[in-house]
Write a protein that holds these residues in place. Structure first.
Motif, PDB file in Angstrom:
ATOM      1  N   GLU A  78     -11.938  24.824  54.638  1.00  0.00           N
ATOM      2  CA  GLU A  78     -12.943  25.880  54.631  1.00  0.00           C
ATOM      3  C   GLU A  78     -13.382  26.265  56.038  1.00  0.00           C
ATOM      4  N   ALA A  79     -13.463  25.294  56.930  1.00  0.00           N
ATOM      5  CA  ALA A  79     -13.883  25.556  58.303  1.00  0.00           C
ATOM      6  C   ALA A  79     -12.762  26.151  59.145  1.00  0.00           C
ATOM      7  N   GLY A  80     -11.542  26.132  58.636  1.00  0.00           N
ATOM      8  CA  GLY A  80     -10.432  26.716  59.361  1.00  0.00           C
ATOM      9  C   GLY A  80      -9.695  25.740  60.265  1.00  0.00           C
ATOM     10  N   TYR A  81      -9.987  24.450  60.160  1.00  0.00           N
ATOM     11  CA  TYR A  81      -9.295  23.456  60.975  1.00  0.00           C
ATOM     12  C   TYR A  81      -7.923  23.110  60.400  1.00  0.00           C
ATOM     13  N   ALA A  82      -7.696  23.416  59.138  1.00  0.00           N
ATOM     14  CA  ALA A  82      -6.407  23.149  58.504  1.00  0.00           C
ATOM     15  C   ALA A  82      -5.976  24.399  57.739  1.00  0.00           C
ATOM     16  N   LYS A  83      -4.678  24.692  57.783  1.00  0.00           N
ATOM     17  CA  LYS A  83      -4.160  25.858  57.061  1.00  0.00           C
ATOM     18  C   LYS A  83      -4.081  25.599  55.567  1.00  0.00           C
ATOM     19  N   THR A  84      -3.705  24.390  55.191  1.00  0.00           N
ATOM     20  CA  THR A  84      -3.653  23.994  53.789  1.00  0.00           C
ATOM     21  C   THR A  84      -4.379  22.652  53.639  1.00  0.00           C
ATOM     22  N   VAL A  85      -4.598  22.251  52.418  1.00  0.00           N
ATOM     23  CA  VAL A  85      -5.254  20.968  52.186  1.00  0.00           C
ATOM     24  C   VAL A  85      -4.263  19.828  52.075  1.00  0.00           C
ATOM     25  N   TRP A  86      -2.980  20.125  52.010  1.00  0.00           N
ATOM     26  CA  TRP A  86      -1.994  19.097  51.693  1.00  0.00           C
ATOM     27  C   TRP A  86      -1.752  18.132  52.846  1.00  0.00           C
ATOM     28  N   ARG A  87      -1.612  18.622  54.039  1.00  0.00           N
ATOM     29  CA  ARG A  87      -1.332  17.728  55.169  1.00  0.00           C
ATOM     30  C   ARG A  87      -2.521  16.829  55.518  1.00  0.00           C
ATOM     31  N   PRO A  88      -3.752  17.333  55.514  1.00  0.00           N
ATOM     32  CA  PRO A  88      -4.869  16.409  55.736  1.00  0.00           C
ATOM     33  C   PRO A  88      -4.978  15.318  54.662  1.00  0.00           C
ATOM     34  N   VAL A 121      -2.461  13.826  53.293  1.00  0.00           N
ATOM     35  CA  VAL A 121      -1.481  12.808  53.672  1.00  0.00           C
ATOM     36  C   VAL A 121      -2.007  11.981  54.845  1.00  0.00           C
ATOM     37  N   VAL A 122      -2.733  12.621  55.765  1.00  0.00           N
ATOM     38  CA  VAL A 122      -3.325  11.882  56.893  1.00  0.00           C
ATOM     39  C   VAL A 122      -4.362  10.882  56.376  1.00  0.00           C
ATOM     40  N   PHE A 123      -5.219  11.324  55.463  1.00  0.00           N
ATOM     41  CA  PHE A 123      -6.199  10.397  54.877  1.00  0.00           C
ATOM     42  C   PHE A 123      -5.499   9.277  54.110  1.00  0.00           C
ATOM     43  N   ALA A 124      -4.388   9.595  53.449  1.00  0.00           N
ATOM     44  CA  ALA A 124      -3.637   8.568  52.739  1.00  0.00           C
ATOM     45  C   ALA A 124      -3.143   7.506  53.709  1.00  0.00           C
ATOM     46  N   GLY A 125      -2.647   7.926  54.853  1.00  0.00           N
ATOM     47  CA  GLY A 125      -2.190   6.967  55.858  1.00  0.00           C
ATOM     48  C   GLY A 125      -3.317   6.081  56.353  1.00  0.00           C
ATOM     49  N   GLY A 163      -5.025   5.619  48.464  1.00  0.00           N
ATOM     50  CA  GLY A 163      -4.111   6.190  49.439  1.00  0.00           C
ATOM     51  C   GLY A 163      -2.825   6.684  48.796  1.00  0.00           C
ATOM     52  N   ALA A 164      -2.301   5.934  47.839  1.00  0.00           N
ATOM     53  CA  ALA A 164      -1.074   6.338  47.149  1.00  0.00           C
ATOM     54  C   ALA A 164      -1.292   7.620  46.344  1.00  0.00           C
ATOM     55  N   LEU A 165      -2.441   7.720  45.690  1.00  0.00           N
ATOM     56  CA  LEU A 165      -2.738   8.931  44.931  1.00  0.00           C
ATOM     57  C   LEU A 165      -2.905  10.144  45.854  1.00  0.00           C
ATOM     58  N   LEU A 166      -3.570   9.940  46.993  1.00  0.00           N
ATOM     59  CA  LEU A 166      -3.710  11.035  47.953  1.00  0.00           C
ATOM     60  C   LEU A 166      -2.363  11.428  48.538  1.00  0.00           C
ATOM     61  N   ALA A 167      -1.522  10.446  48.832  1.00  0.00           N
ATOM     62  CA  ALA A 167      -0.196  10.759  49.363  1.00  0.00           C
ATOM     63  C   ALA A 167       0.629  11.523  48.338  1.00  0.00           C
ATOM     64  N   ALA A 168       0.567  11.113  47.084  1.00  0.00           N
ATOM     65  CA  ALA A 168       1.300  11.815  46.030  1.00  0.00           C
ATOM     66  C   ALA A 168       0.810  13.252  45.888  1.00  0.00           C
ATOM     67  N   GLY A 198      -0.744  15.069  48.241  1.00  0.00           N
ATOM     68  CA  GLY A 198      -0.410  15.812  49.450  1.00  0.00           C
ATOM     69  C   GLY A 198       1.056  16.177  49.530  1.00  0.00           C
ATOM     70  N   ILE A 199       1.926  15.221  49.246  1.00  0.00           N
ATOM     71  CA  ILE A 199       3.360  15.494  49.298  1.00  0.00           C
ATOM     72  C   ILE A 199       3.773  16.433  48.169  1.00  0.00           C
ATOM     73  N   GLY A 200       3.249  16.184  46.972  1.00  0.00           N
ATOM     74  CA  GLY A 200       3.551  17.076  45.846  1.00  0.00           C
ATOM     75  C   GLY A 200       3.055  18.484  46.070  1.00  0.00           C
ATOM     76  N   GLY A 201       1.872  18.617  46.619  1.00  0.00           N
ATOM     77  CA  GLY A 201       1.338  19.946  46.897  1.00  0.00           C
ATOM     78  C   GLY A 201       2.131  20.675  47.965  1.00  0.00           C
ATOM     79  N   GLU A 202       2.525  19.949  48.994  1.00  0.00           N
ATOM     80  CA  GLU A 202       3.305  20.568  50.073  1.00  0.00           C
ATOM     81  C   GLU A 202       4.668  21.038  49.571  1.00  0.00           C
ATOM     82  N   LEU A 203       5.272  20.256  48.672  1.00  0.00           N
ATOM     83  CA  LEU A 203       6.609  20.592  48.201  1.00  0.00           C
ATOM     84  C   LEU A 203       6.623  21.555  47.020  1.00  0.00           C
ATOM     85  N   LEU A 204       5.637  21.471  46.138  1.00  0.00           N
ATOM     86  CA  LEU A 204       5.689  22.207  44.891  1.00  0.00           C
ATOM     87  C   LEU A 204       4.836  23.469  44.833  1.00  0.00           C
ATOM     88  N   VAL A 205       3.772  23.530  45.608  1.00  0.00           N
ATOM     89  CA  VAL A 205       2.902  24.705  45.573  1.00  0.00           C
ATOM     90  C   VAL A 205       3.523  25.790  46.446  1.00  0.00           C
TER      91      VAL A 205
END
Length: 119
Positions: A56-66, A68-72, A99-104, A106-113
């Motif tokens: 929302e603040a414009g620091y990220a283009k999508t929600v998927w990559r952040p 995955v970062v939180f998952a890590g 973390g596993a749920l967030l990674a799933a 994030g990765i699923g959203g990046e690949l499928l959306v």
């Protein structure tokens, strides 16, 4: 007749701060009292809300990559708790599960959306 209400010049209120404020104590209570489901739910609520704020603040283009970062970050924190002290194993597993749920997600959203064209 005049229309009453907010005009377009005022910024709309963000829903994310209340969810961040709820996610932190829920996650802490779940981790502190070793309640697996509450800990995972609180961590998902907190990390998802922070990710929404970043988008929302414009620091990220999508929600998927952040996500995955939180998952890590959760994998590292959960691994430290799970594999260094015997008394904190289930708490560490709860953090690793979140973390596993967030990674799933994030990765699923990046690949499928599908990517949206900006206007």
């Amino acid at each position: 007749m005049d229309e009453t209400g907010l005009s377009d010049q005022y910024r709309m209120a963000s829903p994310w701060p209340i969810f961040v404020a709820l996610g932190i104590p829920i996650a802490e209570l779940g981790i502190l009292f070793d309640v697996f489901v509450i800990a995972v739910g609180g961590l998902l609520l907190f990390c998802g809300s922070v990710t929404g704020m970043l988008k929302e603040a414009g620091y990220a283009k999508t929600v998927w990559r952040p996500l995955v970062v939180f998952a890590g970050l959760l994998f590292v924190a959960g691994g430290i708790l799970a594999f260094t002290d015997v008394n904190l194993v289930t708490r560490g597993y709860a953090i690793i599960t979140a973390g596993a749920l967030l990674a799933a997600a994030g990765i699923g959203g990046e690949l499928l959306v599908p990517k949206r064209e900006t206007i």
